[in-house]
Design a protein around this motif. Structure first.
Motif, PDB file in Angstrom:
ATOM      1  N   THR A  56     -19.901  21.748 -54.165  1.00 22.90           N
ATOM      2  CA  THR A  56     -20.895  22.778 -54.452  1.00 22.90           C
ATOM      3  C   THR A  56     -20.354  24.115 -53.996  1.00 22.90           C
ATOM      4  O   THR A  56     -19.889  24.238 -52.860  1.00 22.90           O
ATOM      5  N   GLY A  57     -20.452  25.108 -54.872  1.00 24.50           N
ATOM      6  CA  GLY A  57     -19.933  26.424 -54.516  1.00 24.50           C
ATOM      7  C   GLY A  57     -20.859  27.166 -53.574  1.00 24.50           C
ATOM      8  O   GLY A  57     -22.075  27.121 -53.719  1.00 24.50           O
ATOM      9  N   THR A  58     -20.287  27.806 -52.584  1.00 23.66           N
ATOM     10  CA  THR A  58     -21.034  28.762 -51.772  1.00 23.66           C
ATOM     11  C   THR A  58     -20.194  30.034 -51.726  1.00 23.66           C
ATOM     12  O   THR A  58     -19.043  30.038 -52.162  1.00 23.66           O
ATOM     13  N   MET A  59     -20.777  31.065 -51.169  1.00 22.18           N
ATOM     14  CA  MET A  59     -20.045  32.335 -51.068  1.00 22.18           C
ATOM     15  C   MET A  59     -18.790  32.201 -50.207  1.00 22.18           C
ATOM     16  O   MET A  59     -17.883  33.012 -50.300  1.00 22.18           O
ATOM     17  N   ALA A  60     -18.753  31.197 -49.339  1.00 19.12           N
ATOM     18  CA  ALA A  60     -17.603  31.058 -48.447  1.00 19.12           C
ATOM     19  C   ALA A  60     -16.575  30.054 -48.974  1.00 19.12           C
ATOM     20  O   ALA A  60     -15.541  29.851 -48.366  1.00 19.12           O
ATOM     21  N   GLY A  61     -16.857  29.435 -50.102  1.00 26.78           N
ATOM     22  CA  GLY A  61     -15.989  28.388 -50.615  1.00 26.78           C
ATOM     23  C   GLY A  61     -16.827  27.164 -50.923  1.00 26.78           C
ATOM     24  O   GLY A  61     -18.044  27.213 -50.852  1.00 26.78           O
ATOM     25  N   VAL A  63     -18.483  23.374 -50.688  1.00 27.73           N
ATOM     26  CA  VAL A  63     -18.987  22.396 -49.727  1.00 27.73           C
ATOM     27  C   VAL A  63     -18.848  21.028 -50.388  1.00 27.73           C
ATOM     28  O   VAL A  63     -19.123  20.889 -51.572  1.00 27.73           O
ATOM     29  N   ASP A  65     -19.983  17.264 -50.923  1.00 28.25           N
ATOM     30  CA  ASP A  65     -21.002  16.236 -50.739  1.00 28.25           C
ATOM     31  C   ASP A  65     -20.380  14.887 -51.085  1.00 28.25           C
ATOM     32  O   ASP A  65     -19.786  14.734 -52.161  1.00 28.25           O
ATOM     33  N   ASP A  99     -29.838   6.854 -43.361  1.00 29.00           N
ATOM     34  CA  ASP A  99     -30.509   7.727 -44.332  1.00 29.00           C
ATOM     35  C   ASP A  99     -30.202   7.300 -45.774  1.00 29.00           C
ATOM     36  O   ASP A  99     -29.810   8.120 -46.621  1.00 29.00           O
ATOM     37  N   VAL A 100     -30.402   6.007 -46.030  1.00 27.34           N
ATOM     38  CA  VAL A 100     -30.043   5.426 -47.330  1.00 27.34           C
ATOM     39  C   VAL A 100     -30.987   5.914 -48.418  1.00 27.34           C
ATOM     40  O   VAL A 100     -32.204   5.959 -48.228  1.00 27.34           O
ATOM     41  N   ASP A 101     -30.415   6.278 -49.574  1.00 28.95           N
ATOM     42  CA  ASP A 101     -31.226   6.756 -50.702  1.00 28.95           C
ATOM     43  C   ASP A 101     -31.706   5.616 -51.586  1.00 28.95           C
ATOM     44  O   ASP A 101     -32.795   5.676 -52.142  1.00 28.95           O
ATOM     45  N   THR A 126     -23.237  15.683 -46.570  1.00 30.63           N
ATOM     46  CA  THR A 126     -22.257  16.763 -46.659  1.00 30.63           C
ATOM     47  C   THR A 126     -21.177  16.501 -45.613  1.00 30.63           C
ATOM     48  O   THR A 126     -21.495  16.257 -44.439  1.00 30.63           O
TER      49      THR A 126
END
Lengths: 127, 140
Positions: A56-61, A63, A65, A99-101, A126
């Motif tokens: 996933t794009g963020t302003m810092a680069g 992330v 998942d 934390d299973v989905d 993440t």
């Protein structure tokens, strides 16, 4: 070693710790699917699979998942209810702490051995 | 001129006093400085001509961020600094930007929480006080 593989080993350790905490001490937890046939002779097998990675794009680069799939495989094949009960106990031990989905029923097939009841747990984090 | 289209990020959005700014780029999935032009109606005069109205431009620093519930996150920072005016510094792309944006904006609190078992996001929009300015970023 890669960060993802490091995390995979941590997941194995966390799964092992949660099973022991729930009183399940006959399960083999591994990253190696090839160890399952031998492990099933002693009890259930729990296999942590390589995760799906989404960036996933963020302003810092980006992330990362990671979506993990964990196979839970158990016998005896001649007593499906007993196998189901063992799998169910493992799901109960992992669903909240990990934390299973989702948990999907499955069948584990391997050459030279009968199909075994299984479940596939899935959770995303993440990393 | 050859057409160019730069991607947003990796860049920087900092809030706070020069020397001790807080960088929030790692939480942001959307960041922008946005103008909105307020056009005043032209005034008709007796000669039949019109006089331009006084147009103004309002600016906001806005975007969307991943919520984090630690004190290092922007949700907490916005709450702690609510209704204060702080400097900002926005660089859309660290490698490609020839210039950045600076100014002062008023911080307002943003949403905390949302759907369970979800990485929630919050939208933010901070009014720029006065006009922003641009500054040159030296080529590396």
């Amino acid at each position: 070693m890669s960060a993802v593989l490091d995390r995979a080993e941590d997941v194995v350790a966390e799964v092992t710790g949660n099973l022991v905490a729930a009183g399940i001490d006959d399960a083999t937890v591994t990253l190696d699917l090839l160890k399952v046939p031998a492990a099933l002779a002693n009890g259930p097998a729990v296999v942590v699979q390589p995760p799906r990675l989404d960036y996933t794009g963020t302003m810092a680069g980006s992330v990362t998942d990671a979506t993990w799939e964990v196979f839970i495989i158990a016998g005896p094949v001649a007593d499906r209810l007993a196998a189901w009960r063992r799998i169910d106990a493992i799901i109960d031990a992992l669903k909240d702490p990990m934390d299973v989905d989702s948990a999907e029923p499955a069948t584990f097939a391997h050459p030279g051995m009968p199909d075994h009841p299984a479940y596939v747990l899935s959770f995303t984090e993440t990393i | 001129m050859a057409p160019k289209a730069h991607r947003l990020g990796p860049g920087s959005l900092k809030f706070g006093e020069t020397g001790t700014p807080t960088e929030f780029a790692a939480q942001l999935t959307n960041a922008r400085i946005s103008p909105s032009v307020n056009e005043e109606d032209a005034i008709d005069v007796l000669s039949g001509e019109t006089i331009d109205g006084d147009d103004t431009i309002d600016w906001v620093v806005a975007g969307t961020l991943h919520q984090s519930f630690d004190k290092a996150g922007l949700v907490y920072w916005c709450f702690e600094n609510r209704l204060t005016v702080v400097p900002f510094d926005f660089v859309p792309n660290n490698d490609e930007s020839d210039y950045g944006w600076r100014g002062n904006c008023k911080i307002v609190p943003i949403d905390a929480g949302g759907d369970v078992k979800t990485k929630n996001t919050s939208d933010f929009e901070f009014k720029v006080i006065g006009e922003p300015t641009t500054y040159d970023i030296p080529a590396v």
